[in-house]
Design a protein around this motif. Structure first.
Motif, PDB file in Angstrom:
ATOM      1  N   ASN A 116     -81.477 -48.779  37.015  1.00  0.00           N
ATOM      2  CA  ASN A 116     -80.143 -48.665  36.414  1.00  0.00           C
ATOM      3  C   ASN A 116     -79.212 -47.662  37.086  1.00  0.00           C
ATOM      4  N   THR A 117     -79.327 -47.512  38.411  1.00  0.00           N
ATOM      5  CA  THR A 117     -78.355 -46.703  39.140  1.00  0.00           C
ATOM      6  C   THR A 117     -77.424 -47.654  39.891  1.00  0.00           C
ATOM      7  N   ALA A 118     -76.537 -47.130  40.684  1.00  0.00           N
ATOM      8  CA  ALA A 118     -75.470 -47.932  41.298  1.00  0.00           C
ATOM      9  C   ALA A 118     -75.928 -49.222  41.986  1.00  0.00           C
ATOM     10  N   GLY A 119     -76.721 -49.130  43.047  1.00  0.00           N
ATOM     11  CA  GLY A 119     -77.077 -50.331  43.807  1.00  0.00           C
ATOM     12  C   GLY A 119     -78.352 -51.014  43.351  1.00  0.00           C
ATOM     13  N   CYS A 120     -79.170 -50.318  42.597  1.00  0.00           N
ATOM     14  CA  CYS A 120     -80.499 -50.848  42.244  1.00  0.00           C
ATOM     15  C   CYS A 120     -80.452 -52.109  41.377  1.00  0.00           C
ATOM     16  N   PRO A 121     -79.580 -52.167  40.356  1.00  0.00           N
ATOM     17  CA  PRO A 121     -79.518 -53.410  39.587  1.00  0.00           C
ATOM     18  C   PRO A 121     -79.092 -54.605  40.441  1.00  0.00           C
ATOM     19  N   ARG A 122     -78.135 -54.384  41.315  1.00  0.00           N
ATOM     20  CA  ARG A 122     -77.662 -55.482  42.160  1.00  0.00           C
ATOM     21  C   ARG A 122     -78.795 -56.028  43.026  1.00  0.00           C
ATOM     22  N   GLU A 123     -79.545 -55.138  43.661  1.00  0.00           N
ATOM     23  CA  GLU A 123     -80.641 -55.559  44.524  1.00  0.00           C
ATOM     24  C   GLU A 123     -81.695 -56.319  43.717  1.00  0.00           C
ATOM     25  N   ALA A 124     -82.080 -55.779  42.565  1.00  0.00           N
ATOM     26  CA  ALA A 124     -83.092 -56.416  41.721  1.00  0.00           C
ATOM     27  C   ALA A 124     -82.608 -57.766  41.192  1.00  0.00           C
ATOM     28  N   GLN A 125     -81.345 -57.841  40.800  1.00  0.00           N
ATOM     29  CA  GLN A 125     -80.795 -59.101  40.307  1.00  0.00           C
ATOM     30  C   GLN A 125     -80.722 -60.140  41.422  1.00  0.00           C
ATOM     31  N   ASP A 126     -80.347 -59.723  42.619  1.00  0.00           N
ATOM     32  CA  ASP A 126     -80.289 -60.663  43.743  1.00  0.00           C
ATOM     33  C   ASP A 126     -81.672 -61.207  44.075  1.00  0.00           C
ATOM     34  N   PHE A 127     -82.694 -60.350  44.071  1.00  0.00           N
ATOM     35  CA  PHE A 127     -84.051 -60.831  44.295  1.00  0.00           C
ATOM     36  C   PHE A 127     -84.487 -61.760  43.158  1.00  0.00           C
ATOM     37  N   SER A 128     -84.087 -61.442  41.928  1.00  0.00           N
ATOM     38  CA  SER A 128     -84.440 -62.286  40.779  1.00  0.00           C
ATOM     39  C   SER A 128     -83.824 -63.672  40.893  1.00  0.00           C
TER      40      SER A 128
ATOM     41  N   PHE B  34     -88.134 -67.737  47.051  1.00  0.00           N
ATOM     42  CA  PHE B  34     -89.195 -66.949  47.687  1.00  0.00           C
ATOM     43  C   PHE B  34     -90.559 -67.553  47.360  1.00  0.00           C
ATOM     44  N   GLU B  35     -90.753 -67.937  46.112  1.00  0.00           N
ATOM     45  CA  GLU B  35     -92.028 -68.530  45.697  1.00  0.00           C
ATOM     46  C   GLU B  35     -92.299 -69.847  46.418  1.00  0.00           C
ATOM     47  N   GLU B  36     -91.259 -70.640  46.651  1.00  0.00           N
ATOM     48  CA  GLU B  36     -91.414 -71.897  47.405  1.00  0.00           C
ATOM     49  C   GLU B  36     -91.909 -71.614  48.821  1.00  0.00           C
ATOM     50  N   ASP B  37     -91.585 -70.438  49.330  1.00  0.00           N
ATOM     51  CA  ASP B  37     -92.043 -70.016  50.646  1.00  0.00           C
ATOM     52  C   ASP B  37     -93.284 -69.124  50.557  1.00  0.00           C
ATOM     53  N   GLU B  38     -93.994 -69.226  49.424  1.00  0.00           N
ATOM     54  CA  GLU B  38     -95.274 -68.530  49.201  1.00  0.00           C
ATOM     55  C   GLU B  38     -95.158 -67.015  49.314  1.00  0.00           C
ATOM     56  N   ALA B  39     -94.053 -66.479  48.782  1.00  0.00           N
ATOM     57  CA  ALA B  39     -93.825 -65.037  48.829  1.00  0.00           C
ATOM     58  C   ALA B  39     -93.727 -64.460  47.424  1.00  0.00           C
ATOM     59  N   ILE B  40     -94.230 -63.246  47.297  1.00  0.00           N
ATOM     60  CA  ILE B  40     -94.164 -62.483  46.054  1.00  0.00           C
ATOM     61  C   ILE B  40     -93.233 -61.301  46.295  1.00  0.00           C
ATOM     62  N   ILE B  41     -92.352 -61.040  45.344  1.00  0.00           N
ATOM     63  CA  ILE B  41     -91.416 -59.920  45.429  1.00  0.00           C
ATOM     64  C   ILE B  41     -91.921 -58.813  44.520  1.00  0.00           C
ATOM     65  N   MET B  42     -92.019 -57.608  45.078  1.00  0.00           N
ATOM     66  CA  MET B  42     -92.411 -56.447  44.283  1.00  0.00           C
ATOM     67  C   MET B  42     -91.497 -55.283  44.616  1.00  0.00           C
ATOM     68  N   GLY B  43     -90.846 -54.739  43.589  1.00  0.00           N
ATOM     69  CA  GLY B  43     -90.027 -53.550  43.745  1.00  0.00           C
ATOM     70  C   GLY B  43     -90.800 -52.330  43.298  1.00  0.00           C
ATOM     71  N   ILE B  44     -90.635 -51.230  44.011  1.00  0.00           N
ATOM     72  CA  ILE B  44     -91.325 -49.985  43.669  1.00  0.00           C
ATOM     73  C   ILE B  44     -90.298 -48.864  43.555  1.00  0.00           C
ATOM     74  N   SER B  45     -90.397 -48.124  42.455  1.00  0.00           N
ATOM     75  CA  SER B  45     -89.633 -46.885  42.316  1.00  0.00           C
ATOM     76  C   SER B  45     -90.532 -45.857  41.647  1.00  0.00           C
ATOM     77  N   LYS B  46     -90.029 -44.644  41.531  1.00  0.00           N
ATOM     78  CA  LYS B  46     -90.810 -43.596  40.895  1.00  0.00           C
ATOM     79  C   LYS B  46     -90.588 -43.576  39.383  1.00  0.00           C
ATOM     80  N   ASP B  47     -89.907 -44.586  38.858  1.00  0.00           N
ATOM     81  CA  ASP B  47     -89.672 -44.678  37.418  1.00  0.00           C
ATOM     82  C   ASP B  47     -90.948 -45.057  36.678  1.00  0.00           C
ATOM     83  N   SER B  48     -90.969 -44.755  35.393  1.00  0.00           N
ATOM     84  CA  SER B  48     -92.120 -45.053  34.537  1.00  0.00           C
ATOM     85  C   SER B  48     -92.179 -46.545  34.194  1.00  0.00           C
ATOM     86  N   ILE B  49     -93.303 -46.953  33.669  1.00  0.00           N
ATOM     87  CA  ILE B  49     -93.466 -48.329  33.212  1.00  0.00           C
ATOM     88  C   ILE B  49     -92.446 -48.627  32.111  1.00  0.00           C
ATOM     89  N   ALA B  50     -92.258 -47.698  31.176  1.00  0.00           N
ATOM     90  CA  ALA B  50     -91.286 -47.894  30.092  1.00  0.00           C
ATOM     91  C   ALA B  50     -89.870 -48.076  30.643  1.00  0.00           C
TER      92      ALA B  50
END
Length: 159
Positions: free
Chosen positions: A44-56, A62-78
Motif C-alpha cells: 500500500n505505498t505509491a508504486g507497490c499497488p500498481r505493480e501488484a495489480q498489473d501482475f494480477s 503468466f499461468e498459460e506460459d507455466e509461470a508463477i508470480i510471487m511478490g516478496i516484501s518485508k511486510d507481515s502476513i497480516a
C-alpha cells in the motif's frame, strides 16, 4: 550504489517463506515452472499497488506460459492479507520480515531519495527458469508497464 550481485545464468538462491495464507512456499518445490520473483518495498505505498495489480491482471497469461508470480516484501502476513483484500490482488505475496531472502537476493541496499540515503528494498524482479536458473534480472524497476515487460520476456525465453 552498487547493483545486484546476482547475475543471469546463476542458480537462484533457495528459500522458504510464508505466503499470505500462512502456507510455506519453497522455491525448490516449484522446479519445473517458470518463476517471476519480484521484490517490492511495502504494501500500500505509491508504486507497490500498481505493480501488484498489473501482475494480477496478467496472472492468467503468466499461468498459460507455466509461470508463477510471487511478490516478496518485508511486510507481515497480516499486512499482505489486507493488501490483497483492499486491492483485489490475485497473486502470491510472501512475507520476509527478517529480510533473510532480501539479503540472499541482494535487494536490501542503500537507497537515495530526495538527497537522503537509507537502507531499503530496491524494487527488483527475477525471472527464474524451470531448472532454477536466473535468466533475467530487472534492477531498480519502474512499475509502469513492468508486468507486461516481464511477460514479453518470459514468452521470448520460452520460444
Amino acid at each position: 550504489m552498487p547493483g545486484n550481485s546476482l547475475s543471469q545464468g546463476k542458480q537462484a538462491p533457495l528459500f522458504c517463506l510464508q505466503d499470505q495464507n500462512n502456507k510455506e512456499m519453497c522455491l525448490k518445490d516449484l522446479r519445473g515452472k517458470w518463476i517471476v520473483l519480484y521484490f517490492y518495498p511495502r504494501d500500500n505505498t505509491a508504486g507497490c499497488p500498481r505493480e501488484a495489480q498489473d501482475f494480477s491482471v496478467l496472472k492468467t497469461e503468466f499461468e498459460e506460459d507455466e509461470a508463477i508470480i510471487m511478490g516478496i516484501s518485508k511486510d507481515s502476513i497480516a499486512s499482505h492479507q489486507k493488501f490483497i483484500e483492499k486491492r483485489e490482488l490475485r497473486i502470491t505475496l510472501l512475507s520476509d520480515t527478517e529480510r533473510f531472502v532480501h539479503n540472499m537476493y541482494n535487494v536490501w541496499r542503500l537507497k537515495k531519495f530526495m538527497g537522503r540515503e537509507s537502507m531499503g528494498t530496491v524494487r527488483t524482479t527475477f525471472l527464474i527458469d524451470p531448472k532454477g536458473i536466473i535468466v533475467n534480472i530487472w534492477d531498480n524497476v519502474k512499475t509502469k508497464d513492468h508486468a507486461q515487460i516481464v511477460l514479453d520476456k518470459l514468452r521470448s525465453m520460452r520460444k
